[in-house]
Structure formats: C-alpha cells, structure tokens
Scaffold this motif. Structure first.
Motif, PDB file in Angstrom:
ATOM      1  N   GLN A  65       0.830  -1.206   0.000  1.00  0.00           N
ATOM      2  CA  GLN A  65       0.000   0.000   0.000  1.00  0.00           C
ATOM      3  C   GLN A  65       0.865   1.258   0.000  1.00  0.00           C
ATOM      4  O   GLN A  65       0.549   2.234  -0.687  1.00  0.00           O
ATOM      5  N   GLU A  66       1.952   1.234   0.745  1.00  0.00           N
ATOM      6  CA  GLU A  66       2.855   2.382   0.774  1.00  0.00           C
ATOM      7  C   GLU A  66       3.523   2.578  -0.591  1.00  0.00           C
ATOM      8  O   GLU A  66       3.661   3.710  -1.059  1.00  0.00           O
ATOM      9  N   ASP A  67       3.918   1.473  -1.217  1.00  0.00           N
ATOM     10  CA  ASP A  67       4.522   1.563  -2.547  1.00  0.00           C
ATOM     11  C   ASP A  67       3.524   2.125  -3.556  1.00  0.00           C
ATOM     12  O   ASP A  67       3.886   2.943  -4.411  1.00  0.00           O
ATOM     13  N   PHE A  68       2.274   1.704  -3.458  1.00  0.00           N
ATOM     14  CA  PHE A  68       1.240   2.210  -4.356  1.00  0.00           C
ATOM     15  C   PHE A  68       1.061   3.710  -4.163  1.00  0.00           C
ATOM     16  O   PHE A  68       0.980   4.466  -5.140  1.00  0.00           O
TER      17      PHE A  68
ATOM     18  N   GLU B  41       3.256   5.829  -3.105  1.00  0.00           N
ATOM     19  CA  GLU B  41       4.431   6.495  -3.674  1.00  0.00           C
ATOM     20  C   GLU B  41       4.338   6.573  -5.197  1.00  0.00           C
ATOM     21  O   GLU B  41       4.671   7.609  -5.790  1.00  0.00           O
ATOM     22  N   GLU B  42       3.892   5.488  -5.814  1.00  0.00           N
ATOM     23  CA  GLU B  42       3.745   5.483  -7.269  1.00  0.00           C
ATOM     24  C   GLU B  42       2.708   6.513  -7.715  1.00  0.00           C
ATOM     25  O   GLU B  42       2.900   7.212  -8.708  1.00  0.00           O
ATOM     26  N   ARG B  43       1.598   6.614  -6.999  1.00  0.00           N
ATOM     27  CA  ARG B  43       0.569   7.600  -7.333  1.00  0.00           C
ATOM     28  C   ARG B  43       1.126   9.019  -7.198  1.00  0.00           C
ATOM     29  O   ARG B  43       0.832   9.886  -8.020  1.00  0.00           O
ATOM     30  N   GLN B  44       1.953   9.240  -6.173  1.00  0.00           N
ATOM     31  CA  GLN B  44       2.573  10.551  -5.982  1.00  0.00           C
ATOM     32  C   GLN B  44       3.494  10.878  -7.159  1.00  0.00           C
ATOM     33  O   GLN B  44       3.465  11.996  -7.693  1.00  0.00           O
ATOM     34  N   GLU B  45       4.297   9.907  -7.588  1.00  0.00           N
ATOM     35  CA  GLU B  45       5.199  10.127  -8.713  1.00  0.00           C
ATOM     36  C   GLU B  45       4.423  10.411  -9.997  1.00  0.00           C
ATOM     37  O   GLU B  45       4.838  11.248 -10.800  1.00  0.00           O
TER      38      GLU B  45
ATOM     39  N   GLN C  85       1.910   5.668 -15.114  1.00  0.00           N
ATOM     40  CA  GLN C  85       0.588   5.064 -14.949  1.00  0.00           C
ATOM     41  C   GLN C  85       0.681   3.540 -14.975  1.00  0.00           C
ATOM     42  O   GLN C  85      -0.026   2.861 -14.227  1.00  0.00           O
ATOM     43  N   ALA C  86       1.567   2.997 -15.803  1.00  0.00           N
ATOM     44  CA  ALA C  86       1.767   1.543 -15.835  1.00  0.00           C
ATOM     45  C   ALA C  86       2.325   1.062 -14.496  1.00  0.00           C
ATOM     46  O   ALA C  86       1.935   0.000 -13.997  1.00  0.00           O
ATOM     47  N   GLU C  87       3.212   1.848 -13.910  1.00  0.00           N
ATOM     48  CA  GLU C  87       3.754   1.493 -12.600  1.00  0.00           C
ATOM     49  C   GLU C  87       2.664   1.560 -11.528  1.00  0.00           C
ATOM     50  O   GLU C  87       2.669   0.754 -10.596  1.00  0.00           O
ATOM     51  N   ASP C  88       1.734   2.508 -11.665  1.00  0.00           N
ATOM     52  CA  ASP C  88       0.590   2.579 -10.746  1.00  0.00           C
ATOM     53  C   ASP C  88      -0.220   1.293 -10.807  1.00  0.00           C
ATOM     54  O   ASP C  88      -0.595   0.732  -9.773  1.00  0.00           O
ATOM     55  N   VAL C  89      -0.490   0.844 -12.018  1.00  0.00           N
ATOM     56  CA  VAL C  89      -1.284  -0.373 -12.201  1.00  0.00           C
ATOM     57  C   VAL C  89      -0.547  -1.572 -11.612  1.00  0.00           C
ATOM     58  O   VAL C  89      -1.148  -2.411 -10.927  1.00  0.00           O
ATOM     59  N   GLN C  90       0.747  -1.633 -11.842  1.00  0.00           N
ATOM     60  CA  GLN C  90       1.540  -2.733 -11.309  1.00  0.00           C
ATOM     61  C   GLN C  90       1.530  -2.700  -9.776  1.00  0.00           C
ATOM     62  O   GLN C  90       1.366  -3.742  -9.134  1.00  0.00           O
ATOM     63  N   ALA C  91       1.677  -1.537  -9.188  1.00  0.00           N
ATOM     64  CA  ALA C  91       1.658  -1.408  -7.728  1.00  0.00           C
ATOM     65  C   ALA C  91       0.278  -1.753  -7.174  1.00  0.00           C
ATOM     66  O   ALA C  91       0.164  -2.379  -6.115  1.00  0.00           O
ATOM     67  N   ALA C  92      -0.774  -1.366  -7.887  1.00  0.00           N
ATOM     68  CA  ALA C  92      -2.129  -1.723  -7.464  1.00  0.00           C
ATOM     69  C   ALA C  92      -2.309  -3.234  -7.495  1.00  0.00           C
ATOM     70  O   ALA C  92      -2.941  -3.819  -6.605  1.00  0.00           O
ATOM     71  N   GLY C  93      -1.744  -3.880  -8.502  1.00  0.00           N
ATOM     72  CA  GLY C  93      -1.798  -5.333  -8.578  1.00  0.00           C
ATOM     73  C   GLY C  93      -1.105  -5.985  -7.405  1.00  0.00           C
ATOM     74  O   GLY C  93      -1.573  -7.004  -6.872  1.00  0.00           O
TER      75      GLY C  93
ATOM     76  N   ILE D 110      -3.438  -5.793  -4.443  1.00  0.00           N
ATOM     77  CA  ILE D 110      -4.492  -6.797  -4.573  1.00  0.00           C
ATOM     78  C   ILE D 110      -3.953  -8.183  -4.236  1.00  0.00           C
ATOM     79  O   ILE D 110      -4.603  -8.959  -3.524  1.00  0.00           O
ATOM     80  N   GLN D 111      -2.766  -8.483  -4.725  1.00  0.00           N
ATOM     81  CA  GLN D 111      -2.141  -9.782  -4.437  1.00  0.00           C
ATOM     82  C   GLN D 111      -1.929  -9.952  -2.936  1.00  0.00           C
ATOM     83  O   GLN D 111      -2.241 -11.007  -2.372  1.00  0.00           O
ATOM     84  N   GLU D 112      -1.426  -8.927  -2.293  1.00  0.00           N
ATOM     85  CA  GLU D 112      -1.161  -9.007  -0.856  1.00  0.00           C
ATOM     86  C   GLU D 112      -2.462  -9.101  -0.057  1.00  0.00           C
ATOM     87  O   GLU D 112      -2.522  -9.801   0.957  1.00  0.00           O
TER      88      GLU D 112
END
Length: 89
Positions: A30-33, A35-39, A65-73, A76-78
């Motif tokens: 969640q923290e990584d996500f 951070e990605e949204r902030q970037e 945006q692709a990194e956002d999707v990957q972080a969101a995934g 979801i996995q976690e």
C-alpha cells in the motif's frame, strides 16, 4: 531504462518482504502504491506546468501510470494472500 529500474525495485521488494507477516507485506504494498501515485501526479503536474505536453512527457506519464497499475496489482495480491492466511487459520 525506467522499466528495468522498476523491475529491479520490485525484485528487491520481493526479497525484502519474504519472512514478513501478511499484514506487513500488505502495508508495504500500500505504501509503494501511494508512492507510485505521488510520482504519477508529479509527472503529470510537471508536464502540464507550461501547458504543452511533449511526446517524451507523454511517454513518461504512460510509464508512471503503468507502474501505478503494477503497484495496485501488488496491493491486490497481498490482500488476497492476507485473506487466504486468515481463512487457513
């Protein structure tokens, strides 16, 4: 190059989270996500600052945006892993 850095970072995250509790892994994802949204917001804001978005800036935004999707995934996995852990116990 940026995609390679992202893959290396995810690999590092995977190695870092091994042995952590599912709750800790979810929180990290969640923290990584966040951070990605902030970037992504920064990339969009920087591109829009002068009112003209160059092709390079557009590509950077798409990568972010692709990194956002990957972080969101990952989140979801976690979440799924945590639910599975709780169901097993």
């Amino acid at each position: 190059m940026k995609m390679l850095a992202s893959l290396v970072a995810l690999l590092g995250l995977g190695l870092f989270t091994v042995g952590c509790s599912p709750e800790d892994q979810l929180q990290e994802a969640q923290e990584d996500f966040a951070e990605e949204r902030q970037e992504t917001g920064e990339a969009i804001g920087g591109a829009m600052a002068d009112g003209v978005v160059t092709p390079e800036q557009s590509e950077d935004i798409a990568e972010e945006q692709a990194e956002d999707v990957q972080a969101a995934g990952e989140v979801i996995q976690e979440q799924g892993d945590l639910l599975e852990e709780k169901a097993d116990n």
